[in-house]
Write an enzyme that holds these catalytic residues in place. Structure first.
Site, PDB file in Angstrom:
ATOM      1  N   GLY A   1      44.863  53.736 -62.252  1.00 26.50           N
ATOM      2  CA  GLY A   1      45.742  52.970 -63.141  1.00 26.50           C
ATOM      3  C   GLY A   1      46.948  53.824 -63.477  1.00 26.50           C
TER       4      GLY A   1
ATOM      5  N   GLY B   1      50.294  54.335 -66.451  1.00 27.67           N
ATOM      6  CA  GLY B   1      50.981  53.915 -67.664  1.00 27.67           C
ATOM      7  C   GLY B   1      52.341  54.594 -67.697  1.00 27.67           C
ATOM      8  N   ALA B   2      52.964  54.546 -68.877  1.00 29.05           N
ATOM      9  CA  ALA B   2      54.287  55.143 -69.013  1.00 29.05           C
ATOM     10  C   ALA B   2      54.248  56.641 -68.753  1.00 29.05           C
ATOM     11  CB  ALA B   2      54.821  54.866 -70.414  1.00 29.05           C
ATOM     12  N   GLN B   3      53.099  57.265 -68.979  1.00 24.83           N
ATOM     13  CA  GLN B   3      53.032  58.721 -68.857  1.00 24.83           C
ATOM     14  C   GLN B   3      52.775  59.197 -67.437  1.00 24.83           C
ATOM     15  OE1 GLN B   3      49.971  59.051 -71.982  1.00 24.83           O
ATOM     16  NE2 GLN B   3      51.142  60.813 -72.646  1.00 24.83           N
ATOM     17  N   GLY B   4      52.124  58.388 -66.626  1.00 24.67           N
ATOM     18  CA  GLY B   4      51.850  58.834 -65.271  1.00 24.67           C
ATOM     19  C   GLY B   4      50.600  58.206 -64.710  1.00 24.67           C
TER      20      GLY B   4
ATOM     21  N   LYS C   1      44.380  62.486 -65.373  1.00 26.21           N
ATOM     22  CA  LYS C   1      45.693  61.900 -65.664  1.00 26.21           C
ATOM     23  C   LYS C   1      46.770  62.959 -65.470  1.00 26.21           C
ATOM     24  CE  LYS C   1      47.404  60.213 -69.935  1.00 26.21           C
ATOM     25  NZ  LYS C   1      47.325  59.139 -70.929  1.00 26.21           N
TER      26      LYS C   1
ATOM     27  N   ASP D   1      49.082  51.218 -82.977  1.00 29.71           N
ATOM     28  CA  ASP D   1      49.527  50.672 -81.694  1.00 29.71           C
ATOM     29  C   ASP D   1      48.350  50.417 -80.746  1.00 29.71           C
ATOM     30  OD1 ASP D   1      51.557  49.750 -80.050  1.00 29.71           O
ATOM     31  OD2 ASP D   1      51.841  51.692 -79.079  1.00 29.71           O
TER      32      ASP D   1
HETATM   33  P1  AMP Z   1      47.273  55.713 -69.844  1.00 26.88           P
HETATM   34  O1  AMP Z   1      48.211  56.461 -68.974  1.00 26.88           O
HETATM   35  O2  AMP Z   1      46.391  56.602 -70.667  1.00 26.88           O
HETATM   36  O3  AMP Z   1      47.957  54.645 -70.647  1.00 26.88           O
HETATM   37  O4  AMP Z   1      46.266  54.941 -68.856  1.00 26.88           O
HETATM   38  C1  AMP Z   1      46.743  53.968 -67.941  1.00 26.88           C
HETATM   39  C2  AMP Z   1      45.574  53.199 -67.352  1.00 26.88           C
HETATM   40  O5  AMP Z   1      44.760  54.074 -66.562  1.00 26.88           O
HETATM   41  C3  AMP Z   1      44.616  52.575 -68.366  1.00 26.88           C
HETATM   42  O6  AMP Z   1      45.044  51.310 -68.792  1.00 26.88           O
HETATM   43  C4  AMP Z   1      43.332  52.481 -67.566  1.00 26.88           C
HETATM   44  O7  AMP Z   1      43.363  51.342 -66.730  1.00 26.88           O
HETATM   45  C5  AMP Z   1      43.390  53.708 -66.670  1.00 26.88           C
HETATM   46  N1  AMP Z   1      42.649  54.809 -67.290  1.00 26.88           N
HETATM   47  C6  AMP Z   1      43.122  55.765 -68.109  1.00 26.88           C
HETATM   48  N2  AMP Z   1      42.167  56.630 -68.494  1.00 26.88           N
HETATM   49  C7  AMP Z   1      41.030  56.219 -67.893  1.00 26.88           C
HETATM   50  C8  AMP Z   1      39.660  56.688 -67.888  1.00 26.88           C
HETATM   51  N3  AMP Z   1      39.310  57.764 -68.597  1.00 26.88           N
HETATM   52  N4  AMP Z   1      38.781  56.014 -67.153  1.00 26.88           N
HETATM   53  C9  AMP Z   1      39.153  54.925 -66.451  1.00 26.88           C
HETATM   54  N5  AMP Z   1      40.402  54.427 -66.408  1.00 26.88           N
HETATM   55  C10 AMP Z   1      41.339  55.055 -67.121  1.00 26.88           C
END
Ligand code: AMP
Length: 389
Positions: free
Chosen positions: A30, A32-35, A52, A148
């Protein structure tokens, strides 16, 4: 790129991952904005993990503050409903070369956006909500008010366990302009956040109410294109708030809000009719649907002074079937230094601060992030479970 020995490269589209060799079978999960987030197997612990990548987290002040705060808080907080840090590293070898931070977490199966689409029964729905409330209560006990919460930042496993992924808005967030191609989701933000009022802990209850309502309705409750549109969506459904509420608004906001058309709002029976609840309505389901609607009607209250508190929600009949003292009242984490939220630094200063945090983590958790012999650890050799998870 010249990186530390014992690291291997994995390429996903235009994203490169450099991770210690102990991590194998990387697969994108997945973003997000961070990577990007990858699933991987940790050959040292035989555990499935999520990694991440924070790409140049110091690239601008907003990113930097968020990354620094998140890293600090992940190190501090230890609760089963908040994501925990298993490892952290950078593949670069000096402050001058420093680019990226990688955070290793427990791997979960899906985020809540995916789960909301499913037809959840009352057992699952109430258990998910209970765990959200436990996680939120724990953050509150450390003085962290999230503000949030949203489905993309909540992750679950197929056994229905749940963890909150992030720590929300910093106290001083909101004014900085962020250059990111990601649209920030604001659908779950409480009226007091949208309208720039003061807030207390039950600001987070609003978000839980929005998530619960979405689980029942199968669609976002208040999908505003901006704050104004969102406010309209809220008052159209819930009705124009009272004069007492208006009186607490800043004059300019009050002027706008008071000059909107007045809406009577709908009853919760109309907003969430019986057909939306599990259809094989035996006595148990009918009772549960009534309780669910009652809880929703206490969470989705515009005026925070009239909204249910986290403690009250945990005791509500729809939720309290899961009540476990150890989960609800887990020991509070060490105090969080809120001055972090108020700090202003240049990009270079942030770079150094974040680098120091990573180095401090690595030295206290064993520098050998690789699979074994290449990098002997001075601090804690072969430390397989860094954070008591
Ligand atoms: P984030 O960058 O933390 O906003 O995460 C972006 C996306 O990555 C989330 O919406 C999840 O779909 C996936 N994700 C993040 N952390 C996890 C994790 N620990 N286990 C499974 N999927 C994750």
């Amino acid at each position: 790129m010249d990186t530390r020995p014992g690291f291997s490269q994995h390429i996903f589209g235009d994203t490169e991952f450099w991770v210690p060799e102990r991590y194998i079978n990387l697969e994108p999960k997945g973003g997000g904005a961070q990577g990007l987030v990858c699933a991987a197997v940790d050959t040292v612990t035989q555990q499935n993990v999520a990694i991440k990548k924070l790409s140049r987290p110091f690239q601008n002040v907003t990113h930097a503050k968020r990354a620094y705060r998140e890293f600090k808080l992940m190190k501090l907080v230890n609760h089963k409903n908040i994501i925990g840090l298993l490892n952290a590293f950078t593949p670069q070898r000096s402050l001058e070369e420093f680019q990226d931070v990688y955070l290793v977490m427990e791997l979960m199966d899906a985020n809540l956006c995916q789960v909301i689409q499913m037809d959840l029964d009352h057992e699952r729905m109430s258990y998910l909500l209970y765990q959200m409330l436990c996680g939120i209560k724990h953050l509150h006990s450390a003085g962290i008010i999230h503000r949030d919460l949203k489905p993309s930042n909540i992750v679950v496993k197929s056994d229905c366990t749940l963890k909150i992924l992030d720590f929300g808005l910093a106290r001083t967030a909101g004014t900085t302009f962020m250059m990111t191609p990601y649209v920030v989701t604001r659908y779950y933000r409480a009226p007091e956040v949208i309208l720039g009022m003061g807030y207390t802990e039950n600001v987070d209850i609003w978000s839980v109410g929005c998530i619960m309502g979405e689980m029942i309705r199968g669609g976002v409750l208040f999908p505003g294109t901006d704050h104004i549109d969102q406010w309209n969506k809220i008052i159209e459904q819930l009705g124009t708030p009272s004069q007492q509420f208006m009186a607490r608004l800043q004059p300019t906001v009050r002027n706008y809000v008071e000059n909107r058309p007045r809406f009577p709002g709908f009853s919760f029976e109309k907003l969430f009719p019986d057909v939306l609840f599990p259809s094989d309505s035996n006595e148990h389901n009918r009772l549960k649907a009534g309780q669910a609607r009652d809880l929703l009607s206490k969470m989705l209250v515009i005026d925070p002074q009239c909204r249910i508190s986290v403690d009250e929600a945990l005791l509500h009949p729809y939720i309290n079937v899961w009540y476990d003292e150890q989960e609800v009242n887990a020991p509070a984490p060490g105090p969080y230094d809120h001055s972090v939220d108020e700090r202003e630094h240049t990009v270079d200063q942030w770079k150094e601060l974040i680098y120091q945090e990573v180095m401090e983590y690595e030295s206290s958790h064993g520098r050998a992030q690789s699979s074994g012999s290449q990098q002997p650890s001075p601090a804690a050799p072969n430390n397989s479970e860094p954070n008591g998870y």
